[in-house]
Design a protein around this motif. Structure first.
Motif, PDB file in Angstrom:
ATOM      1  N   UNK A  78       0.854  -1.245  -0.198  1.00 23.87           N
ATOM      2  CA  UNK A  78       0.013   0.032  -0.075  1.00 23.87           C
ATOM      3  C   UNK A  78       0.716   1.302   0.113  1.00 23.87           C
ATOM      4  N   UNK A  79       1.888   1.502   1.084  1.00 20.07           N
ATOM      5  CA  UNK A  79       2.898   2.516   0.813  1.00 20.07           C
ATOM      6  C   UNK A  79       3.365   2.484  -0.494  1.00 20.07           C
TER       7      UNK A  79
ATOM      8  N   UNK B 176      12.754  -7.512   4.983  1.00 23.74           N
ATOM      9  CA  UNK B 176      12.430  -6.478   4.102  1.00 23.74           C
ATOM     10  C   UNK B 176      13.025  -5.263   4.570  1.00 23.74           C
ATOM     11  N   UNK B 177      13.733  -4.454   3.447  1.00 27.24           N
ATOM     12  CA  UNK B 177      13.991  -3.193   3.655  1.00 27.24           C
ATOM     13  C   UNK B 177      13.352  -2.079   2.840  1.00 27.24           C
TER      14      UNK B 177
ATOM     15  N   UNK C 274      11.225  -0.635  -2.039  1.00 28.22           N
ATOM     16  CA  UNK C 274      10.962  -1.620  -1.006  1.00 28.22           C
ATOM     17  C   UNK C 274      11.825  -2.935  -1.609  1.00 28.22           C
ATOM     18  N   UNK C 275      12.642  -3.588  -1.022  1.00 32.82           N
ATOM     19  CA  UNK C 275      13.405  -4.581  -1.301  1.00 32.82           C
ATOM     20  C   UNK C 275      13.203  -5.949  -0.278  1.00 32.82           C
ATOM     21  N   UNK C 276      13.030  -7.101  -0.989  1.00 30.42           N
ATOM     22  CA  UNK C 276      12.941  -8.331  -0.013  1.00 30.42           C
ATOM     23  C   UNK C 276      13.957  -9.138  -0.310  1.00 30.42           C
TER      24      UNK C 276
ATOM     25  N   UNK D  97      16.633   5.240   4.768  1.00 29.75           N
ATOM     26  CA  UNK D  97      16.440   4.294   5.354  1.00 29.75           C
ATOM     27  C   UNK D  97      14.980   4.401   6.239  1.00 29.75           C
ATOM     28  N   UNK D  98      14.241   3.361   6.218  1.00 29.97           N
ATOM     29  CA  UNK D  98      12.905   3.264   6.955  1.00 29.97           C
ATOM     30  C   UNK D  98      13.477   3.650   8.428  1.00 29.97           C
ATOM     31  N   UNK D  99      14.638   3.249   8.925  1.00 30.67           N
ATOM     32  CA  UNK D  99      14.992   3.670  10.608  1.00 30.67           C
ATOM     33  C   UNK D  99      14.855   5.002  10.648  1.00 30.67           C
TER      34      UNK D  99
END
Length: 418
Positions: free
Chosen positions: A10-11, A27-28, A20-22, A35-37
């Motif tokens: 969704x995002x 997942x990052x 988005x990488x798997x 970065x998501x952090x």
């Protein structure tokens, strides 16, 4: 409306410049180069723990009970504290007001046997609301050229929310969540699996009315545990790490003519435990020894919203944080909005910070002698200076936004190979 089966999917559709990488490590995610952090993820305004590859375990999030997702771009540490350097993503759950409600859904994919099932039961009257939500996701995973791209996994979550309004001025919010994630390891020879558990409890009280004065009390407890399950040892589970967040928050709101004042105090406690027993468990011992590390942050914040002539709105605030790991930090914030019939002009500037994680400070991990990962107890917080300018053109049939921003980071924490 997007019919996404995951929050990340969704995002990916609604946020510009998101990647988005798997891979086999999880997942990052990257948003606008960060970065998501550096983004704070909230559920109904409450933090989550469970730091894995980036910020949180994204598989904890489900789309079945989401009302909307609020995205706050830019630094927001004055209001939200450590971690809100890039912005805030707040997932708002549905509030069902029907007397009785039963809903559910299922999605299945023929390839990899991916499944997503959910059911929700709700009850509501004038003074009380109850919502129970169960969600289950699983996949057989897949390989490319005999290399595992996505592991097999199975997870489920059970969430219970109670809302009560004994009087028009008194509101109570109570939430409890249990989550379990079971992942097949990419090395099938040793017959072991990763198992993650999360328990979260939230208790909020609001007293007052928006026209005059409100007191908000919040308590949030979140415990995220990582285990390894050994099939060769009669499916024995051994703990790898335990990450706990405990947060107390008190907010005061006062409305006075064209001013809205906010005053608050927050106590943030974080602990991380990891055992040193490496028997049958080569990926334990994140801290090198049986150890419990902790960090505390006490915060005070003040904010004032002022409106002038219905065209100007100014929001100014300041936050002061005292931490056991890095000392103190003072962060101001200023926002200006000018509204006209056909356009809005916005200016935002702030100073934000992100405290080093307990892993970044204290990690001492031996990966079977192949390589080592060590933290640094002398790390300082990461700081950012944020400035953005935006012009919104408003027309009856379309809206158009032009935005420019700069986010300058100092003391950026990265991994250095030696």
């Amino acid at each position: 409306r997007y019919s996404s089966s995951t929050v990340l999917g969704l995002l990916e559709k609604v946020i510009p410049n998101i990647q988005i990488r798997d891979d086999s490590h999880g997942t990052s995610m990257t948003i606008q180069g960060l970065d998501s952090k550096y983004f704070l993820f909230l559920i109904d305004g409450n933090r989550m723990t469970g730091e894995t590859t980036g910020n949180i375990d994204f598989s904890r999030l489900n789309t079945s009970n989401i009302e909307r997702i609020e995205v706050l771009n830019g630094g927001a540490s004055t209001s939200y504290g450590s971690g809100a350097i890039g912005g805030v993503i707040n997932i708002i759950t549905k509030l069902n007001k029907s007397p009785y409600s039963l809903s559910g859904g299922s999605k299945m994919y023929s390839v990899n046997n991916d499944q997503n099932n959910w059911i929700e039961i709700a009850y509501s009257n004038n003074y009380f609301n109850s919502q129970t939500n169960y969600a289950q996701k699983s996949s057989n995973g897949y390989k490319l050229n005999d290399e595992v791209i996505q592991n097999m996994y199975n997870d489920f979550s059970l969430n219970q929310i109670f809302r009560s309004n004994p009087t028009s001025k008194f509101k109570i919010y109570l939430s409890g969540t249990f989550y379990e994630h079971d992942t097949e390891d990419y090395n099938y020879n040793n017959k072991r699996r990763d198992k993650y558990y999360d328990n979260q409890f939230i208790f909020n009280i609001d007293y007052g009315d928006t026209e005059n004065f409100i007191v908000k009390l919040k308590y949030n407890f979140d415990k995220y545990d990582k285990y390894t399950l050994f099939e060769a040892l009669d499916n024995e589970e051994r703990i790898r790490s335990s990450h706990t967040l405990e947060l107390y928050n008190v907010n005061f709101y006062k409305s006075l003519r064209k001013n809205n004042f906010y005053l608050g105090f927050e106590n943030y406690n974080e602990t991380f435990y990891s055992p040193s027993d490496l028997t049958y468990n080569p990926f334990a011992g994140y801290l090198g020894i049986d150890s419990l590390k902790s960090s505390k942050i006490n915060s005070f914040f003040l904010q004032d919203e002022v409106k002038f002539f219905d065209k100007y709105q100014i929001v100014g605030g300041v936050r002061y944080d005292i931490s056991t790991s890095f000392g103190s930090h003072l962060g101001p914030h200023l926002s200006v909005l000018y509204k006209n019939n056909n356009f809005n002009f916005r200016l935002n500037t702030s100073k934000n910070f992100k405290a080093p994680t307990l892993k970044e400070l204290y990690m001492s991990w031996d990966h079977l002698g192949m390589f080592y990962v060590n933290g640094n107890e002398n790390l300082k917080p990461e700081y950012s200076k944020y400035l953005s300018l935006a012009l919104e053109i408003l027309k009856p049939k379309y809206n158009f936004t032009i935005k420019s921003h700069i986010n300058s980071l100092e003391n950026m924490i990265v991994s250095v190979e030696e």
